[in-house]
Design an enzyme around this catalytic site. Structure first.
Site: not given
Length: 268
Positions: A39, A18, A197, A160, A89, A164, A62-63
């Site tokens: 994903d 998504r 999003t 977060y 991403n 990042k 699963d990253v």
């Protein structure tokens, strides 16, 4: 799009079920690439891949799991003999579900670690296994999705913002490492601000207050609107293409001008 700027390239996109990840996967296919859609949401991820036809395939990834990364990149190499583009991403805000506070004073260590595990550990693993897979050809493009929050402090979302910022810095480290290894493997980061999003939907609402909420969230953005996933995808296409073969270690902002300074906001 549609000029087939990625014809013949093989790509892997994480968090592609998504939002921005889905838009990137769709743009890559439209430009001629074959895409491994990945994903942890199996149902939605498989639906996206199926909608893209025979130039895409879904694989659960699963990253946070290095075994998943090894298996995913090995599967691409077995099927195609190369991996040209990896887009890291997948990410979380930390506010999914019924999360507690994320400010520097009250955030729990578990919440801090959870955000970093997905957003930063996942990018580290993605870069690591992208480099390993790209050694076969000595070329490639790694695109890490960071955030405006990786460039400025966010008091209510400390983990977060920190994660990042780590993505931003690690991107530069990977770029220098690959160049030092004599490889033409480029690594760049994209820093979106307010992109419309699904993660925004709970905050925007669906009633008559939606327009007012949308205006409120972008009131400090000079262009006075949300960006779209497709606009981020267009930037990813450029970085994945041979047009960007001299761009590495760069950070590209897509923020409607907000980092240019609030003084630039026009009056209407």
């Amino acid at each position: 799009m549609g000029n087939k700027r990625l014809m013949g390239k093989v790509a892997l996109v994480t968090g592609a079920a998504r939002g921005i990840g889905e838009a990137i996967a769709r743009a890559f296919v439209a430009e001629g690439a074959w895409v491994q859609v990945t994903d942890i949401d199996v149902e939605q991820g498989a639906r996206v891949a199926a909608s893209l036809g025979d130039r895409a395939e879904f694989l659960r990834l699963d990253v946070r799991d290095e075994t998943d990364w090894r298996e995913a990149t090995d599967a691409v190499l077995r099927a195609h003999g190369r991996l040209d583009v990896v887009v890291n991403n997948a990410g979380i805000t930390g506010f999914e579900g019924h999360a507690g506070p994320h400010d520097p004073e009250h955030a729990s260590l578990a919440a801090w670690r959870s955000v970093h595990e997905t957003n930063l550990d996942g990018v580290f693993l993605g870069c690591k296994h992208a480099i390993r897979a790209m050694r076969a050809t000595g070329t490639g493009s790694i695109i890490n999705i960071s955030s405006r929050s990786g460039l400025v402090g966010i008091p209510a979302a400390a983990a977060y913002a920190s994660s990042k910022a780590g993505v931003r810095n690690h991107t530069k480290t990977v770029a220098l490492y690959c160049a030092g290894q004599g490889m033409q493997v480029r690594c760049n980061s994209i820093h979106p601000a307010a992109i419309l999003t699904p993660m925004w939907e709970p905050m925007l609402g669906t009633g008559p207050e939606r327009d007012a909420n949308m205006a409120m969230f972008v009131q400090d953005t000079p262009l006075r609107r949300f960006g779209t996933p497709e606009e981020v995808a267009a930037m990813a296409v450029m970085l994945a293409s041979d047009e960007a073969c001299y761009i590495t270690g760069a950070e590209l902002n897509i923020d409607g001008g907000i980092l240019a300074g609030s003084v630039a906001v026009p009056s209407h």
